[in-house]
Design a protein around this motif. Structure first.
Motif, PDB file in Angstrom:
ATOM      1  N   TRP D 102       0.839  -1.196   0.000  1.00  0.00           N
ATOM      2  CA  TRP D 102       0.000   0.000   0.000  1.00  0.00           C
ATOM      3  C   TRP D 102       0.870   1.240   0.000  1.00  0.00           C
ATOM      4  N   VAL D 103       0.388   2.255  -0.683  1.00  0.00           N
ATOM      5  CA  VAL D 103       1.089   3.532  -0.685  1.00  0.00           C
ATOM      6  C   VAL D 103       0.164   4.595  -0.102  1.00  0.00           C
ATOM      7  N   ALA D 104       0.686   5.353   0.851  1.00  0.00           N
ATOM      8  CA  ALA D 104      -0.072   6.496   1.364  1.00  0.00           C
ATOM      9  C   ALA D 104       0.655   7.749   0.897  1.00  0.00           C
ATOM     10  N   THR D 105      -0.085   8.648   0.286  1.00  0.00           N
ATOM     11  CA  THR D 105       0.567   9.825  -0.293  1.00  0.00           C
ATOM     12  C   THR D 105      -0.377  11.020  -0.251  1.00  0.00           C
ATOM     13  N   GLY D 106       0.152  12.185  -0.573  1.00  0.00           N
ATOM     14  CA  GLY D 106      -0.643  13.411  -0.570  1.00  0.00           C
ATOM     15  C   GLY D 106      -0.713  14.006  -1.961  1.00  0.00           C
ATOM     16  N   ASP D 107      -1.476  15.061  -2.106  1.00  0.00           N
ATOM     17  CA  ASP D 107      -1.607  15.682  -3.423  1.00  0.00           C
ATOM     18  C   ASP D 107      -0.289  16.296  -3.878  1.00  0.00           C
ATOM     19  N   PHE D 133      -4.267  11.167  -0.269  1.00  0.00           N
ATOM     20  CA  PHE D 133      -4.988  12.049   0.646  1.00  0.00           C
ATOM     21  C   PHE D 133      -4.982  13.444   0.020  1.00  0.00           C
ATOM     22  N   ASN D 134      -6.048  13.781  -0.637  1.00  0.00           N
ATOM     23  CA  ASN D 134      -6.081  15.070  -1.344  1.00  0.00           C
ATOM     24  C   ASN D 134      -6.741  16.139  -0.470  1.00  0.00           C
ATOM     25  N   ASN D 135      -5.896  16.972   0.109  1.00  0.00           N
ATOM     26  CA  ASN D 135      -6.418  18.094   0.893  1.00  0.00           C
ATOM     27  C   ASN D 135      -6.210  19.420   0.161  1.00  0.00           C
ATOM     28  N   ARG D 136      -5.744  19.313  -1.072  1.00  0.00           N
ATOM     29  CA  ARG D 136      -5.527  20.484  -1.932  1.00  0.00           C
ATOM     30  C   ARG D 136      -4.615  21.527  -1.294  1.00  0.00           C
ATOM     31  N   ILE D 137      -3.629  21.026  -0.581  1.00  0.00           N
ATOM     32  CA  ILE D 137      -2.705  21.946   0.105  1.00  0.00           C
ATOM     33  C   ILE D 137      -1.466  21.147   0.492  1.00  0.00           C
ATOM     34  N   TYR D 138      -0.343  21.831   0.655  1.00  0.00           N
ATOM     35  CA  TYR D 138       0.819  21.201   1.266  1.00  0.00           C
ATOM     36  C   TYR D 138       0.691  21.379   2.768  1.00  0.00           C
ATOM     37  N   GLY D 139       0.271  20.326   3.451  1.00  0.00           N
ATOM     38  CA  GLY D 139       0.061  20.446   4.885  1.00  0.00           C
ATOM     39  C   GLY D 139       1.372  20.575   5.649  1.00  0.00           C
ATOM     40  N   LEU D 140       2.225  19.602   5.466  1.00  0.00           N
ATOM     41  CA  LEU D 140       3.420  19.506   6.313  1.00  0.00           C
ATOM     42  C   LEU D 140       4.315  20.740   6.236  1.00  0.00           C
ATOM     43  N   THR D 141       4.402  21.338   5.061  1.00  0.00           N
ATOM     44  CA  THR D 141       5.255  22.519   4.945  1.00  0.00           C
ATOM     45  C   THR D 141       4.490  23.804   5.262  1.00  0.00           C
ATOM     46  N   LYS D 142       3.327  23.624   5.832  1.00  0.00           N
ATOM     47  CA  LYS D 142       2.571  24.731   6.414  1.00  0.00           C
ATOM     48  C   LYS D 142       1.783  25.587   5.437  1.00  0.00           C
ATOM     49  N   GLN D 144       1.353  25.898   1.727  1.00  0.00           N
ATOM     50  CA  GLN D 144       1.446  26.425   0.364  1.00  0.00           C
ATOM     51  C   GLN D 144       0.404  25.719  -0.512  1.00  0.00           C
ATOM     52  N   TYR D 145      -0.001  26.376  -1.591  1.00  0.00           N
ATOM     53  CA  TYR D 145      -0.999  25.744  -2.462  1.00  0.00           C
ATOM     54  C   TYR D 145      -0.386  24.521  -3.156  1.00  0.00           C
ATOM     55  N   SER D 146      -1.231  23.665  -3.666  1.00  0.00           N
ATOM     56  CA  SER D 146      -0.759  22.412  -4.265  1.00  0.00           C
ATOM     57  C   SER D 146      -1.265  22.296  -5.693  1.00  0.00           C
ATOM     58  N   PRO D 147      -0.863  21.256  -6.415  1.00  0.00           N
ATOM     59  CA  PRO D 147      -1.331  21.126  -7.804  1.00  0.00           C
ATOM     60  C   PRO D 147      -2.813  20.784  -7.920  1.00  0.00           C
ATOM     61  N   THR D 148      -3.488  20.572  -6.775  1.00  0.00           N
ATOM     62  CA  THR D 148      -4.930  20.385  -6.871  1.00  0.00           C
ATOM     63  C   THR D 148      -5.697  21.584  -6.299  1.00  0.00           C
ATOM     64  N   SER D 149      -4.969  22.620  -5.891  1.00  0.00           N
ATOM     65  CA  SER D 149      -5.663  23.810  -5.371  1.00  0.00           C
ATOM     66  C   SER D 149      -6.446  24.471  -6.501  1.00  0.00           C
ATOM     67  N   VAL D 150      -7.633  24.914  -6.174  1.00  0.00           N
ATOM     68  CA  VAL D 150      -8.514  25.502  -7.180  1.00  0.00           C
ATOM     69  C   VAL D 150      -7.892  26.786  -7.753  1.00  0.00           C
ATOM     70  N   ASN D 169      -6.488  17.176 -12.347  1.00  0.00           N
ATOM     71  CA  ASN D 169      -7.592  16.344 -11.915  1.00  0.00           C
ATOM     72  C   ASN D 169      -7.042  14.930 -11.710  1.00  0.00           C
ATOM     73  N   PRO D 170      -6.894  14.497 -10.465  1.00  0.00           N
ATOM     74  CA  PRO D 170      -6.212  13.220 -10.217  1.00  0.00           C
ATOM     75  C   PRO D 170      -6.912  12.029 -10.862  1.00  0.00           C
ATOM     76  N   ILE D 171      -8.231  12.074 -10.929  1.00  0.00           N
ATOM     77  CA  ILE D 171      -8.943  10.935 -11.521  1.00  0.00           C
ATOM     78  C   ILE D 171      -8.680  10.885 -13.030  1.00  0.00           C
ATOM     79  N   SER D 172      -8.806  12.018 -13.694  1.00  0.00           N
ATOM     80  CA  SER D 172      -8.520  12.045 -15.131  1.00  0.00           C
ATOM     81  C   SER D 172      -7.096  11.560 -15.396  1.00  0.00           C
ATOM     82  N   LEU D 173      -6.195  12.088 -14.593  1.00  0.00           N
ATOM     83  CA  LEU D 173      -4.791  11.775 -14.811  1.00  0.00           C
ATOM     84  C   LEU D 173      -4.506  10.295 -14.608  1.00  0.00           C
TER      85      LEU D 173
END
Ligand SMILES: Cc1ncc(C[n+]2csc(CCOP(=O)(O)OP(=O)(O)O)c2C)c(N)n1
Ligand SMILES: Cc1ncc(C[n+]2csc(CCOP(=O)(O)OP(=O)(O)O)c2C)c(N)n1
Ligand code: SF4
Ligand code: SF4
Ligand SMILES: [Mg+2]
Ligand SMILES: [Mg+2]
Lengths: 626, 346, 626, 346
Positions: D102-107, D133-142, D144-150, D169-173
């Motif tokens: 299993w792989v656990a990863t972020g956006d 885990f798509n939270n549309r943000i870089y959580g750990l680095t406090k 910054q916006y991410s490649p899924t941010s609107v 769009n992660p599903i399309s991709l």
């Protein structure tokens, strides 16, 4: 300088004067320790103290509340004298919970002051911190001057009459840090106005509905101050007089902020558009954050998909004629190394900012270290010379950022700027320079067709010319394959390759003619030299000055240009019987000195994710210099 | 020598060029017979026809046979490192939006090591034109299979028992990466390729063109099955906006059965042009569906899959800077430095 | 050893015996120079000569036919004595076109033999090579023994009766290389049978329809031989006697092939499955190519999407219990450096094969260099110690590959194996070892639950244990963040970090106890030491032996373990007044020696994309050792 | 200690586990209120229910808040470096195909720095399960916006004037990357998430699950618009294989107008269930089309987009090795070494 207005001070008790004080605030990451420290810093700065700070974050965003890994700290030393470090061991610890107390206690000297929020020493709190007994009761604090104050309760009481919106209500309690700050302001005779104004300003953007939040913070601050004043708990009140500064306008500045300002300044000084390509990484992200605010300066920030895109986009921008900078930390440098080599080969200006952190690998991402020096020197395939600079204090990050840009442009080369987590987040007073006093950075794009060749070199600097797309008649092609001397065509000849490898190296060496000689500080008859680089400056200086004051025959020097070295470095080293090299690594600068100068220097090494203490260095120097 | 200045923006009449203006003095170093020659030839012609000032054109490439392209085009050129051309090109374009930026890349360069930059350049809609020379092989490193090599291919070099990796479909991938202009052509379809390159040049935003290219040394005749003259008409369907999907000299067409495309014969079972899919360059889901059609089950689609005008990254950034400057005024260094909590020492 | 059968030799002319001969074949990349050289090599090997080869490819797949960049070369030295290099300057050049002649002429000593295909010196050919006059006529060849032979014409005549398929017809002419080979076989009294058989075997897989192709090659070979025999052109015929070898079975081997075989052997010796993750890159690709053939050995090759995936997949495989290897060249190492650090931190075995090539950046991709040593040592963020090995000859690549695996597994560490383009493609005779004679590699996966802790260390090696997924009860978690000693939990403590940095370094140093001491070759009273590493071995040995033979007080040593160094290296160095360090870089090993031992060694540096000539080194040694 | 040996392949009855068996002694270090807790909770339950031997399970992650996942699951775990988890996982699985990986990863981890490995792992159909885990943000680095941010989001940290990057769009991709199992759920949809994780575990080949995850610190309520209880039914459409696309408690549906999807009201204008799109997990083009539906123009689709069984990379490789061994016999080292042109010295 106008003395601070002694507002709110009603019935003064014993007044004492101190030269310097070190305070550490410690609490949960949710407790606002960095904010509290920031306020104290600004107030002390405006008051005219010299100061130095050391924020120490946990690696987690929000580790479990009350846990040991969740402890966040902020240390400040402020002084009426010239100081250079945030202090070895605190005179005062303000601990907001048992975990904060536990984590920090071992750093506290006997008889130092410890202020705790006694409201947060309940059973659950103790358990979270893994305390079997209550340190407030089990004698742990006996050898200290401990003040157990129910800060939460007092804060809540002070704010009773302020009405919070339903959803904000749980936040009321969060103002306890302002209460504590108020206490400390009273003890150290600091005026409240700077903080009052800052609170006001910070909330300026918000709506009127948030008025109670502003009011609460200000009220808590005043309440803390009044509490210290009213209770007889504190027997003395202290003054730390302003330090002697050169005349000028000052502000407080942290290293990363100084780098960002330095880069914007370099953009203005060179007339070049600033392009900053970066991928967020602790502790470098705040440069990207600061620069993305600077759109009014035409600064283009590019938050890339990864470090490789960050640096290659910067290289593209440099090719197109921008002042190209890329910033990251150690793991990011590793990823960028292949691309940096492209800039070496194509001889394009590029500044690489490396805010070093604890490693290897992910290592200690929020801690400081100085262990990327050899990576910067050698972390690329083949012979790949670059220039390397290192600022020695937060404020110096400003000038060194400009210097990095100057060298990159003048010598058409990648330049590393090696800062670290300690400089990045630490702050000190900075005498703001008049922009007109800053040296212009000369940029001449090639425009004449006549005689143009992409790898024709300036005889003095050995650098090639910058001929950018958009210039008619200078169409040419560059790339990562070895180039022929002058013409710059793809070339596989044996002799040409040897020549080009050597001329690239020689070009970097030429920079030595263009930088200040190394200054040595110490008595003529010193037999020991303590030599350092980067953020160890403050500790080394303080330690050596202490030893000198006690008559030890020791001198010190600090190297800011690590490649090439200052021209006189070899001569300097040869004058001493003993050379000590303190570094926050296992001996990297040491290694360069030994290899280059065959000097039997000795390393003083510490890889603990935190800066040297002055006392540690004094101990070593005393042992070695006798 | 002059001091640096902002690029001029006044529009200029198109320059008069011939193909020769875009040739360089560099000896072309591709194998004799390589499909790259045909592509270069078309590109030089197109550049001449565009009339865009050649000193404002930049060719960026990675590493591979295809990536030698910049050396042979007399504009500014940057032969960078393997896989990074889209990122370098992004930097070039952002730094100076006046430049017309082209990327020449290969299936290995763009989709293997460079996959991430490829995808992100497209999704940002940065105004660069990416020409992907897809020969389904690593040419320069002498013939290892690539991420577009057909599954099961016996590759002498690194898959002697047949490849076990499902290949990528560059058109599908570029569409899913939100590319606003996506097209496919073939090295030997000079006319089509020319049209497509011109459209790409006119498109504002990221343009992606997959070009099937024959590597006669390591993967000879990879596309001959449907590009050879005798089959060409039967085994290709030319996509034209607003036109039904017809091929085989008008005898056959493609229609949708539910969401499943199928090949039909016109005139049979009462099928007429009206039953066929009508190509719409502005429907990305249709474009995606078409990207899944491949020889031999379907005719191989050639032409523009998608062509939508959306703001490009460089436009967005320039506009944002302009807006901020309008709102706050041009940045003043003195004000920036003299800010925050300050104090005066006299 | 059976003497070669003197087949086809009818009327012998003057017979002479030579100790050694160096031949260079040069022609267009399409002319089959590598194949020709390969045949000559195998024939000479089977004949019992010692030999060494140096193929020199153009960077292009097919540069324009007849152009200078399109010239491909293959040099072989074969000898009745022990030799170590492919020879400085050829005794014979076989040039298939004007470009080949032009590119190689400057390497030819006066009076050496030059054989040209006079059919390819037409006007167009000359123009392609940029010759203004025809070197066959303008006196260029006057100082050589030049043989102008219409090789194409003669070949075509010889093949007249062989019927090619329509599409193959243009290829007929390509057999001219076999014709030339036949001539050389006659001159140097080589039998034709090895080549005849090889031609047969190479085509074995093809259909009968390809019979004419086999026939043509064989016929051309015989025709060339007969031509040399029949014409009076060549006044002498030479013999080079077999060299004295240890008894055994020999084959010819190139460096990359030896590495691939060594890795398969290590897999068998350890009982571990071999996992090779790689992304193609010159000159490393042939290892991947060789290993992808080895499915019958259960070898898993993974042609990754890039170098980062290649190394990280290998790290994953190592975690899962495979013998994990990743191979690349310099630019690939740069890209892998962040991930290698993960293996350093997690202390997983990993072999990184680096076939060095000319740099920086894309540099000279098909040429050789030794300039990744410092990258291997320092090219990662923070303190990141790894082991580094370097084979010194093609055949030694086999043993060193096994040694790299042994160290990686025993010390749970990444190990660099630094070969280079010269070793990779160069070949030499190799005494094939009996598999049973190879040392087993002991692997013990942890299985006992009792007392297990992921970072518990062996007291002797300091290495942790390998506990792989699938083992019940040992479930645990590792990663790139600093780990606590023994328990291996995420740990941010200052002292733990310092301790772990030092223990990782100490672990690598422990390897020094487990490797041979450095051997010195030379007289007891030598005052000069020539010390090298890697592929310079042959040239250094030959040069030093030559000097020693003439009484110079010079010794030599060759370092195969570059980190840690052999335990006695410091002592060895201290014995000499002068230390010379030849390297194909600007002084990287030199740098390590100076820094570590403070020895004022002197570099002999050449960065020309090609190996040292023996004569170059002799010259330097003579100057320095007097 | 034992000498290395091949993994055993005998099938075993499912083990009996409870959630507690999958908990570790590590303190969970996510912010209170973080959506990651809910996901962890579901995952631990699913793992217990699977009954797969936990010593054969491996959790691999990159770097990010989400990537701390392995520390909290009592199996073998590898917290690797930023973006590389899919590649590390590929190595783990290829080396030992008996393991469930299993792989656990972020956006950020999967789609920004790790985009290339993500795409290539999927196209190879390596048998790993990727939880993004798509939270549309870089959580750990406090934050910054991410490649899924609107697009246009004002991000305090790095886009104070609004983002200028079109998101991915992660599903399309993932579909365009040829993923054979593609699904989406939400941290708080425990039941759905559980079903999907189980299906993913059962799927042989690459499985990709996008999980909308709330980062209450840096991007709070990013999905509340359609996941909040009051709107949930109206603003989500649950994908079920073979069932029509109906939502809003059966009142509304989605049909195709040509190739354009549109929301319709059942019962209005004579529209019945028969007019609606029927979900088909085996039609990748439909899956792609559905991936383009997003709130607010459409209800946000939740469920399995695609689920096709195709040979996985590990299967293909193992089979190839077995075939070669069958044909050539187990490799013999002596034969390998003693080969080619040899000669004897006596
Ligand atoms: C970092 C790095 N890795 C690997 C290589 C070797 N390399 C050069 S080109 C290439 C692949 C070329 O394939 P493609 O992009 O399809 O181009 P083509 O030659 O087929 O046109 C590879 C693997 C390299 N130059 N740099
Ligand atoms: C090579 C490298 N570059 C950058 C970073 C910094 N970094 C750590 S996590 C992260 C992004 C995390 O975002 P995401 O994957 O969305 O995870 P989240 O924290 O939101 O769960 C970044 C940029 C790093 N650790 N390593
Ligand atoms: S190897 Fe193939 S792609 Fe490369 S130049 Fe030759 S024919 Fe063209
Ligand atoms: S920062 Fe956001 S994603 Fe990370 S732990 Fe906190 S709430 Fe969760
Ligand atoms: Mg290709
Ligand atoms: Mg995230």
């Amino acid at each position: 300088m106008t003395p601070p207005s002694a507002s709110n001070v009603a019935a003064p008790r014993k007044q004492e004067t101190l030269d310097q004080v070190t305070i550490r605030f410690a609490g949960d990451s949710g407790d606002g320790m960095q904010v509290t420290g920031g306020h104290f810093t600004n107030t002390s700065a405006v008051l005219g103290n010299d100061l130095s700070t050391f924020p120490d974050f946990p690696a987690e965003i929000r580790a479990p509340a009350g846990s040991l890994p969740g402890v966040s700290g902020f240390q400040i030393q402020f002084s009426s004298k010239d100081i250079h470090t945030p202090g070895d061991r605190p005179d005062v610890l303000v601990a907001f919970n048992p975990a904060a107390l536990k984590v920090n206690l071992s750093d506290m000297p006997d008889n130092s002051v410890i202020i705790v929020n006694s409201d947060s020493f309940g059973e659950v709190d103790l358990k979270k911190a893994g305390c079997k007994t209550n340190p407030l009761e089990d004698g742990t604090l006996d050898k200290f001057q401990a003040y157990k104050i129910p800060i939460t309760e007092l804060t809540m009481k002070a704010l009773e009459s302020i009405k919070f919106k339903e959803k904000d209500r749980p936040n009321k309690e969060r103002n306890k840090n302002f209460f504590a700050l108020g206490i400390l302001y009273w003890i150290y005779s600091r005026p409240l106005d700077t903080t009052m104004k800052t609170i006001e300003r910070n909330f300026a953007k918000k709506s009127n509905a948030d008025r109670p939040i502003v009011l609460a913070a200000q009220t808590a601050l005043k309440a803390g101050h009044a509490y210290a004043e009213a209770t007889e708990l504190f027997r003395s009140q202290y003054t730390v007089a302003p330090a002697k500064y050169e005349p000028g306008t000052y502000r407080n500045i942290a290293g990363n902020q100084a780098i960002a300002l330095g880069l914007v300044a370099a953009s203005k000084l060179s007339g070049l558009q600033l392009f900053y390509g970066s991928y967020p990484i602790t502790p470098a992200s705040s440069i990207l954050e600061e620069l993305s605010q600077r759109k009014a300066f035409g600064v283009k920030t590019f938050q890339a998909e990864d470090e490789i895109a960050a640096v290659t986009a910067a290289i593209g921008a440099s090719f197109a004629g921008a002042l190209a900078v890329t910033g990251t930390s150690g793991p990011g440098v590793a990823l960028k190394s292949e691309a940096i080599n492209l800039a070496v080969m194509t001889e394009l200006p590029l500044v690489i900012v490396d805010i070093q952190r604890g490693g290897p690998s992910t290592g200690l991402p929020t801690k400081t270290e100085q262990a990327d020096l050899l990576q910067a020197m050698y972390g690329r395939n083949s012979e790949s010379p670059v220039a390397i600079l290192a600022p020695s204090s937060p404020a110096e990050c400003f000038t060194m950022a400009i210097e990095a840009c100057r060298i990159a442009i003048k010598y058409m080369t990648p330049v590393f700027l090696l800062s670290d987590g300690y400089l990045a987040n630490g702050a000190e007073p900075w005498k703001i320079p008049e922009p007109s006093s800053l040296p212009k950075i000369e940029v001449k794009f090639r425009t004449e067709k006549e005689g143009f060749a992409p790898y024709l070199r300036n005889e003095v600097t050995l650098s090639r010319e910058w001929a950018i797309p958009g210039t008619p008649g200078l169409e040419h092609r560059i790339g990562g394959i070895e180039k022929s001397h002058i013409q710059g065509n793809v070339n596989y000849d044996a002799e040409n390759h040897d020549f080009m490898c050597r001329i690239r190296a020689a070009k970097i060496q030429r920079i030595a003619q263009d930088i200040p000689e190394l200054k040595v500080h110490g008595p003529q008859d010193a037999t020991t030299l303590v030599i350092g680089w980067g953020s160890t400056y403050g500790a080394i200086r303080a330690a050596v000055e202490d030893c000198q004051a006690r008559g030890l025959k020791v001198a010190r020097a600090h190297v800011r240009h690590l490649n090439p070295f200052p021209a006189n470095l070899g001569k300097v080293l040869s004058r001493y019987k003993k050379v000590l090299v303190p570094e926050m690594n296992l001996g990297q600068f040491l290694f360069l000195l030994r290899a280059k100068f065959l000097v039997d220097a000795k390393g003083v090494n510490k890889v603990q994710g935190k800066p040297f203490m002055i006392s540690e260095l004094i101990e070593v120097i005393e042992k070695e210099a006798r | 020598m002059v001091a640096p200045s902002q690029p001029q923006t006044s529009p200029q009449p198109p320059r008069k060029y011939t193909k020769i203006d875009f040739q360089t003095d560099q000896e072309v170093r591709w194998c004799p017979g390589c499909g790259d020659y045909a592509i270069l030839n078309v590109a030089q012609q197109v550049f001449a026809q565009l009339g865009f000032p050649k000193e404002k054109m930049v060719m960026v490439s990675g590493i591979g046979c295809s990536s030698r392209f910049p050396y042979y085009v007399n504009t500014y050129g940057f032969h960078t490192i393997h896989g990074r051309a889209p990122a370098v090109a992004t930097g070039v374009k952002l730094a100076n939006p006046e430049l017309q930026v082209w990327v020449a890349t290969g299936d290995g360069d763009a989709l293997s090591i460079g996959g991430n930059h490829f995808m992100h350049a497209l999704r940002r809609n940065i105004d660069i034109k990416i020409l992907l020379f897809n020969n389904r092989i690593y040419g320069l490193t002498k013939g290892q299979y690539s991420p577009t090599s057909v599954l099961g291919t016996i590759n002498d070099k690194t898959a002697p028992f047949g490849t076990v990796d499902q290949p990528l479909n560059p058109i599908s991938l570029s569409l899913a990466s939100e590319a606003t202009f996506v097209a496919r052509s073939v090295d030997v379809y000079a006319k089509r390729l020319m049209d497509i390159l011109k459209k790409a040049a006119e498109h504002k935003g990221s343009a992606f063109i997959e070009i099937y290219q024959n590597c006669n040394i390591y993967n000879d005749k990879a596309f001959d099955d449907f590009t050879d003259r005798p089959f060409r008409d039967d085994r290709n369907v030319m996509l034209e906006h607003g036109k039904p999907l017809i091929f085989a000299q008008g005898k056959k067409g493609i229609r949708l059965n539910g969401l499943k495309p199928e090949v039909v014969t016109l005139g049979e079972n009462g099928i007429t042009e009206k039953d066929l899919i009508v190509h719409d360059e502005h429907n990305p889901s249709l474009a995606y569906l078409l990207s899944r059609l491949n020889h031999p089950n379907f005719p191989e689609p050639i032409g523009v899959f998608r062509n939508d005008r959306m703001p490009s990254l460089d436009e967005r950034l320039e506009n944002q800077i302009a807006d901020v400057k309008k709102a706050k005024g041009e940045g003043d260094l003195r004000k920036l430095l003299f800010a925050g909590d300050m104090w005066e020492v006299k």
